[in-house]
Design an enzyme around this catalytic site. Structure first.
Site, PDB file in Angstrom:
ATOM      1  N   GLY A 138       0.832  -1.198   0.000  1.00 51.01           N
ATOM      2  CA  GLY A 138       0.000   0.000   0.000  1.00 51.01           C
ATOM      3  C   GLY A 138       0.864   1.244   0.000  1.00 51.01           C
ATOM      4  CG  MET A 182       8.740   1.400   1.605  1.00 50.72           C
ATOM      5  SD  MET A 182       8.737   0.096   2.865  1.00 50.72           S
ATOM      6  CE  MET A 182      10.137   0.601   3.870  1.00 50.72           C
ATOM      7  CG  ASN A 210      10.911   4.376   1.034  1.00 57.13           C
ATOM      8  OD1 ASN A 210      11.355   3.262   1.236  1.00 57.13           O
ATOM      9  ND2 ASN A 210       9.960   4.627   0.152  1.00 57.13           N
ATOM     10  CD  GLU A 260       3.462   3.560   5.271  1.00 57.63           C
ATOM     11  OE1 GLU A 260       4.611   3.351   5.702  1.00 57.63           O
ATOM     12  OE2 GLU A 260       2.651   2.642   5.034  1.00 57.63           O
ATOM     13  CD  GLU A 265       5.177  -2.603   9.005  1.00 58.34           C
ATOM     14  OE1 GLU A 265       4.196  -1.848   9.154  1.00 58.34           O
ATOM     15  OE2 GLU A 265       6.133  -2.302   8.283  1.00 58.34           O
TER      16      GLU A 265
END
Ligand SMILES: *[C@@H]1O[C@H](CO)[C@@H](O)[C@H](O)[C@H]1NC(C)=O
Ligand SMILES: *[C@@H]1O[C@H](CO)[C@@H](O)[C@H](O)[C@H]1NC(C)=O
Ligand SMILES: *[C@@H]1O[C@H](CO)[C@@H](O)[C@H](O)[C@H]1NC(C)=O
Length: 978
Positions: free
Chosen positions: A360, A362, A364, A397, A419
Site C-alpha cells: 500500500g 512504504m 522510506n 507511514e 508494523e
C-alpha cells in the site's frame, strides 16, 4: 550473449572515468561503446537457467541466473561456508556509502531497461577476518584491473590485503571477496564497485513504473527496498542493524523535472546530475530514490518547520488530487510529535504516488512511496472509504518516521513490533485528522476481528519469531502478514488500554529519546519505568514484561468463558477447529494468558479485573433474574468471550428488546464471537444465527458489518447448495428496514448521510438488498448504471456507492454492461475509480467474460502487475468465477510464481483468496495435488498460505457435514411466510 557483451564493455569505461568530475562523467557515460571486451565467457545459461557452466549448486532450486561478468566458484555440495549462510558475519560495520546511479528511462539495444552504478562503501573491521561478504542480487559487475569484482583499499596507514578470489553467490545473494591477508580490527577500508542492473517492472529494488499521460508513455525509476531488495540496487550490507550514512547522486536526463531522495534536496533538475545531501545514519531498507517528471504541491505547517510535499503525475496534481493528503500530513505529524514527545527527525516530508507499487505504501525515511489509491483523493471520484484509507495509511507511514526509522529493529524477527505499532497508532493519527469519524472504533473490525480468523488456526505463529528461524529473504517476506500487522496492533492496543494511553506513550517517548542511536527491540523495561512512576495497577507479582510475553511468545489467543451462575471463569486456547489442537507447537506458557477483563453488569461498567490462571472464581460475576454480564468492553482485549447458556439467552433478550444498552462495539463483538464460538463448537450454530435476528432494528454500521462478514462464510459454504435460496430470503427480510431507512434519510437516495459509518452502512444496505434480489434496489442500481452508459461523461452514481452499484449492475447485465465497465476502467484518470471498476468487472455471471478477464490479469498492459493477484481473488469470490480462477491459477502457477515472485503480500492473498470457498473432499484432494505438483517451483511467500488453505478446507468439510441440516432447518423456520 549480446546483452552481457554489451554491458561489460560499457561499464568498463565508466569504471575508469567515473569520479573525474561531473562533466567528464556524463560524457563518459554517454559514450557507451569502447574497447574492453568481457574476457570471461565462462557462463551460459541453459535450460531455464537452473544449470550453468561452471556448475553451481543452488540449494532450494533457486532460479537466479548467473552473471555474465562474474566467475562463479564451483561448489559441489552445499557447504557450511560463511557465504552459504544468509546472515552477515559480525566482522565488518559500514560507516558510509557513496553511490551514483543512472537509470535509463528507455530500452537499450537489447530491449532492456537498465541502470548503471558506481559505489563505494567505507566500513570498519570490528573482528579480524580475511573475508568480505556484502549483499548483491541480480547485479552484474565490471572487473577491475586485477580481474576482481571490486577494489579494496585501506584508509589507515597499513595497506589493505590483496584479493585472492572474488565471486557472486546467487543463492545467498552475496558478493564474496576472499583476501590474501587479514583485515585489522579498528581499521577502516573502502570497497569500490561498478555494476549494472536491470530496471525491471518487478516492483522490487530499483524498478520502473510506467504510465501514459497525454498519449505519451512515461517511465518512472523508483525503489522498493524493504525488506531485502536494496541489494538489488547496489551492493550493500543489507540488514536493518547495519545502519550507515548515504551520499547519493543520480544521473538523469535534464528534462526530468524532479528527482528526489531521502533527505533534503528536491529540485528541478536542469542538469544531468543531482547530488543529495547526506542522509542520517539509517538502514538500507529505508532508502528511496526516484527519477520522474512529476509535479508537486507543497506547504509548510506553522510551528512544525517541515517542508511537506505531495508528488504525483502532473495531471493528478493539476486536478488537485494531492490536496487532501497535503492538508492532513501536517496535523498528523504534529500529533505524532506530541505523542512521541520528540520532534520530527527530518527537515522535509515528501510523499509520492506511484502507478505501480506492490504494497500500500512504504515508509522510506522522508520520501514515502504510495500506491496511487493510497494517496490521491478526488472528492468527485473518491468514496469515504477511499478517504479513510488515505488518512490511515498516511498516519501509519508517518508513525514509522520515528518508530521504525529513527528507532529500528535489530532483526526482522521482531517485525511485528514495527508494523503492529504503526498499525495501532495509525488510528490515533487518523483520528486527529478526522475527529468526527470515530475511527478508533474501527480497529475492532479492521484488525482485531480480521486477525482472530488467522490466529485461531493451528498453523498460526507467534508474534515474535526466533532470530535463527528467519534467515532467507522469503522467510522475511512471509512475516509481512496479518499476524505482524493486525495482531501486533491488537496486542499493543490492549497494552495501551490496560496501562492507559498516557503511560504507554510515555514509555515510547523515553524509548525514542534515549535509544534513537542504537537499535533496540521492544524494551519492556522502558515501559516498566513508566508504569512504576505512575502507579498503574497490574496483577500482583506481574510486570509488563511477564504479561506481554504470554501474548508475544505464544501463538493464538484465549476464549474466556464466564459462568454467571457459579462465578467460575476459565480460559482456553481458542482454535477454530479444536481437533487440530495436537498440531499446535508447544509453548512454555502452556497456552495460558494473563487476561485483562473490562466488563459490565446489566449495563453498568465494573472495575477492571484480571484472569491470571487457567481458572478463577469471581463471585462478582454471579448474576440472577434479568441481570446479565458482558465482558471485554469495547473489545480492548485480544480474546473472545463465551458465557453459560443462561447469560447468552439474556444477552439475546437484551439485543431483541433494547439493544442500545449494549455498546455498539460489543454488539458487533457478540455477533462475531458467537459465530466463531459456533465454528469451534463451543455453542450451537443456531445460537450464532440468532444473534442476527435483532438486526431488523439495528441501524449502526459495526454490528451489521460484523454480521455480514460472518454470513459471508455461510454464503461461501452454501452458495452452491439448496440452502442458498432460503438464506437469501432471510437476509432480504432482515435488510429491508435498513434499506428503507437509508432511502428515507437521504431524500430517496439523493443525499449523502452525514456520519462516516452511516455512509458505509448505506452502501451495505444497497449491496445486500440488491444481491438478495430486492427489486426496488435492483431497479435503482440498474437505472443509475444505464443512465451512466447513455452519458459516460456524467456519472450519476455517488462515489460511496460505486463499488456496490457497479457490481450489482454488471452482475445483472451482460456483455454490453461489462464492456462499458471495461472501457471506463481503461479511461479512468484516477486509480481509485479504476479500482472500483476492476472489482466490479469480476461480478459478471458470464463465465466467458470471467475467463477473458482472467487472461487479462497476466497481461500487464491490461491489468497492472500490482493488481493481478487481487483481481484473480475478486473473480474467485464470485461463485461463478471460483472454479475458473482455481483452474487458471493451477495452470499458470509456474508463470505466476516466476513473474510475480518476491512481493510481500501477493502469494498468500492469492492462495487464500482463491481457495476460501473450498469445502469438499474433491477440492481438498485438488489442493493437496497442487501442493505436490509445485513442490519444485515452490510457493515463496505463499508457503504458509498453502498449509493454511489445506487446514481451512479440512475444517470447512467437517463444518458443512455437521451443520448443514441444522442451518437449513433454522433458516427455513425463520424465513417469513408470505
Ligand atoms: C562521492 O564520490 C565521488 C567520486 O566517486 C566524489 O566526487 C564525491 O565527492 C563523493 N562524495 C562524497 C560526499 O564523499
Ligand atoms: C547480467 O548478466 C546476465 C547473464 O549474462 C544477463 O542475462 C543479464 O541481462 C545481465 N543483466 C543486465 C542488467 O545487463
Ligand atoms: C513551495 O515550494 C516552493 C519552491 O520550492 C517554495 O518557493 C515555496 O516557498 C514553498 N511553499 C511553501 C508554502 O512552503
Amino acid at each position: 550473449m549480446g546483452g552481457g557483451f554489451y554491458i561489460s564493455k560499457f561499464v568498463g569505461v565508466v569504471g575508469i572515468v567515473f569520479g573525474a568530475g561531473a562533466v567528464a562523467t556524463v560524457i563518459a557515460l554517454a559514450v557507451v561503446y569502447s574497447q574492453e571486451v568481457a574476457k570471461n565467457e565462462a557462463v551460459s545459461p541453459t535450460n531455464g537457467g537452473s544449470t550453468i557452466k561452471p556448475p553451481v549448486t543452488t540449494p532450494g532450486g533457486s532460479t537466479v541466473k548467473p552473471q555474465i561478468t562474474t566467475p562463479v566458484i564451483p561448489t559441489t555440495a552445499p557447504s557450511n561456508e560463511p557465504w552459504d549462510k544468509y546472515r552477515l558475519p559480525d566482522t565488518l560495520k559500514p560507516d558510509h556509502y557513496n553511490l551514483t546511479l543512472w537509470p535509463r528511462l528507455t530500452v537499450n539495444a537489447q530491449d532492456l531497461y537498465i541502470f548503471t552504478g558506481k559505489s563505494y562503501v567505507v566500513f570498519q573491521c570490528v573482528k579480524e577476518t580475511d573475508l568480505i561478504l556484502i549483499h548483491s542480487n541480480k547485479l552484474n559487475y565490471t572487473k577491475w584491473g586485477d580481474d576482481h569484482l571490486a577494489k579494496l583499499s585501506a584508509l589507515g596507514s597499513t595497506p589493505a590485503p590483496t584479493i585472492k578470489k572474488s565471486w557472486l553467490q546467487p543463492t545467498t545473494q552475496f558478493l564474496v571477496l576472499e583476501l590474501n591477508g587479514k583485515l585489522a580490527v579498528g581499521e577502516s577500508y573502502q570497497l569500490d564497485t561498478v555494476f549494472v542492473g536491470e530496471l525491471a517492472d518487478d516492483l522490487g529494488g530499483f524498478y520502473r513504473s510506467v504510465y501514459t499521460e497525454e498519449g505519451e508513455e512515461k517511465v518512472v525509476a523508483t525503489t522498493q527496498m524493504q525488506p531485502t531488495d536494496a541489494r538489488k540496487a547496489f551492493p550493500c550490507f543489507d540488514e536493518p542493524a547495519m545502519k550507515a550514512i548515504f551520499h547519493i547522486t543520480l544521473l538523469h536526463p535534464p528534462m526530468t523535472k524532479c528527482c528526489i531522495m531521502i533527505l533534503i534536496k528536491t529540485s528541478y533538475c536542469p542538469v544531468w546530475r543531482t547530488s543529495f545531501d547526506k542522509t542520517k545514519k539509517m538502514s538500507t531498507y529505508l532508502l528511496a530514490f526516484i527519477v520522474s517528471d512529476y509535479d508537486y504541491i507543497n506547504s509548510t505547517n506553522d510551528n512544525l518547520n517541515v517542508q511537506i510535499r505531495i508528488y504525483a503525475r502532473k495531471k493528478a496534481i493539476a486536478d488537485g488530487q494531492g490536496e487532501y493528503a497535503l492538508s492532513k500530513t501536517g496535523p498528523i505529524l504534529k500529533f505524532f510529535e506530541k505523542y512521541y514527545n520528540a520532534t520530527y527527525p527530518l527537515p522535509k516530508s515528501d510523499q509520492i504516488a506511484l502507478p505501480d507499487f506492490n504494497a500500500g505504501a512504504m515508509e522510506n525515511w522522508g520520501l514515502i512511496t504510495y500506491r496511487e489509491t493510497a494517496l490521491l483523493y478526488d472528492p468527485k471520484m473518491s468514496s469515504n472509504s477511499n478517504k479513510e484509507r488515505i488518512a490511515t495509511i498516511i498516519a501509519h507511514e508517518l508513525a514509522h518516521m520515528w518508530f521504525g526509522n529513527l528507532v529500528t529493529l535489530r532483526w526482522w524477527n521482531d517485525l511485528w513490533l514495527n508494523e503492529g505499532f504503526a498499525s495501532y497508532v495509525e488510528y490515533l493519527g487518523a483520528n486527529e485528522a478526522e475527529p468526527d469519524w470515530n475511527i478508533k472504533d474501527l480497529i475492532v473490525l479492521g484488525d482485531v476481528h480480521r486477525v482472530f480468523a488467522v490466529d485461531a488456526l493451528a498453523s498460526s505463529h507467534p508474534l515474535s519469531s526466533r532470530e535463527e528461524d528467519i534467515q532467507k529473504p522469503e522467510q522475511i517476506s512471509e512475516l509481512f502478514d496479518a499476524i505482524s500487522y493486525s495482531k501486533g496492533a491488537s496486542v499493543l492496543r490492549m497494552l495501551s488500554d490496560f496501562l492507559s494511553e498516557e503511560v504507554f506513550s510515555t514509555g515510547l517517548s523515553v524509548c525514542t529519546v534515549y535509544y534513537h542511536i542504537i537499535n533496540i527491540i521492544l524494551s519492556n523495561t522502558v515501559l516498566q519505568v513508566a508504569v512504576n512512576s505512575t502507579g498503574t495497577s497490574l496483577p500482583t507479582g506481574q510486570t509488563v514484561h511477564s504479561i506481554m510475553n504470554r501474548w508475544v511468545l505464544q501463538m493464538g489467543f484465549p476464549v474466556v468463558t464466564i459462568n454467571t451462575t457459579t462465578g467460575l471463569i476459565n480460559q482456553q486456547h481458542f482454535l477454530l477447529d479444536p481437533s487440530t489442537a495436537g498440531s499446535v507447537p508447544p509453548s512454555d506458557f502452556k497456552y495460558e494468558w494473563i487476561v485483562p477483563i473490562r466488563w459490565m453488569k446489566t449495563g453498568v461498567v465494573q472495575q477492571q479485573t484480571w484472569l491470571e490462571d487457567k481458572t478463577a472464581h469471581k463471585p462478582d460475576m454471579i448474576v440472577t433474574g434479568n441481570n446479565w454480564i458482558l465482558a471485554n468492553l469495547n473489545v480492548s482485549g485480544y480474546y473472545r468471550v463465551n458465557y453459560d447458556n443462561t447469560n447468552w439467552e439474556r444477552l439475546l433478550g437484551v439485543l431483541s428488546s433494547h439493544h442500545e444498552s449494549i455498546p455498539v462495539i460489543n454488539r458487533a463483538q457478540l455477533v462475531d464471537d458467537a459465530f466463531n464460538l459456533a465454528r469451534a463448537k463451543y455453542i450451537n450454530t443456531t445460537l450464532a444465527l440468532r444473534t442476527t435476528k435483532y438486526l431488523r432494528s439495528e441501524r449502526e454500521y459495526m454490528p451489521w458489518e460484523s454480521a455480514l462478514d460472518n454470513l459471508d462464510f455461510f454464503y461461501l459454504m452454501f452458495d452452491r447448495s439448496e440452502i442458498y435460496g432460503i438464506m437469501q430470503t432471510y437476509l432480504k427480510y432482515q435488510i429491508e428496514p435498513l434499506f428503507k431507512h437509508f432511502g428515507n434519510i437521504t431524500g430517496n437516495w439523493t443525499e449523502v448521510p452525514t456520519g462516516h459509518m452511516d455512509q458505509y452502512n448505506q452502501a451495505n444496505a444497497i449491496r445486500v438488498a440488491c444481491s438478495t434480489g430486492m427489486e426496488e434496489c435492483q431497479t435503482l442500481t440498474k437505472g443509475w448504471y444505464s443512465q451512466w452508459m447513455k452519458d459516460s461523461a456524467n456519472n450519476p452514481i455517488h462515489p460511496n456507492l460505486r463499488t456496490t452499484v457497479y457490481c450489482s449492475a454488471i452482475a445483472a447485465g451482460g456483455a454490453a454492461e461489462w464492456e462499458f465497465g471495461w472501457d471506463q476502467f481503461k479511461a479512468a484518470t484516477i486509480a481509485i475509480e479504476a479500482d472500483k471498476l476492476r472489482s466490479a468487472l469480476a461480478c459478471t455471471k458470464q463465465p466467458w467474460l470471467l475467463n477473458k478477464y482472467l487472461e487479462y490479469t497476466l497481461d500487464a498492459n491490461k491489468i497492472r502487475k500490482q493488481d493481478a493477484t487481487s483481481t484473480i481473488v475478486y473473480i474467485a469470490s464470485n461463485v461463478v468465477g471460483q472454479s475458473l480462477a482455481w483452474d487458471f491459477m493451477r495452470d499458470r502457477w509456474n508463470y505466476i510464481f516466476t513473474q510475480y515472485g518476491g512481493g510481500s503480500f501477493s502469494f498468500s492473498n492469492l492462495i487464500n483468496g482463491v481457495t476460501k470457498r473450498f469445502s469438499t473432499e474433491f477440492e481438498l484432494k485438488q489442493l493437496k495435488q497442487f501442493q505436490a505438483d509445485n513442490s519444485e517451483v515452490g510457493f515463496g511467500s505463499g508457503t504458509l498460505a498453502v498449509s493454511q488453505s489445506i487446514e481451512r478446507t479440512t475444517a470447512n468439510i467437517k463444518w458443512v457435514a455437521e451443520n448443514k441440516d441444522s442451518v437449513q432447518t433454522w433458516f427455513t423456520t425463520e424465513v417469513p411466510k408470505e
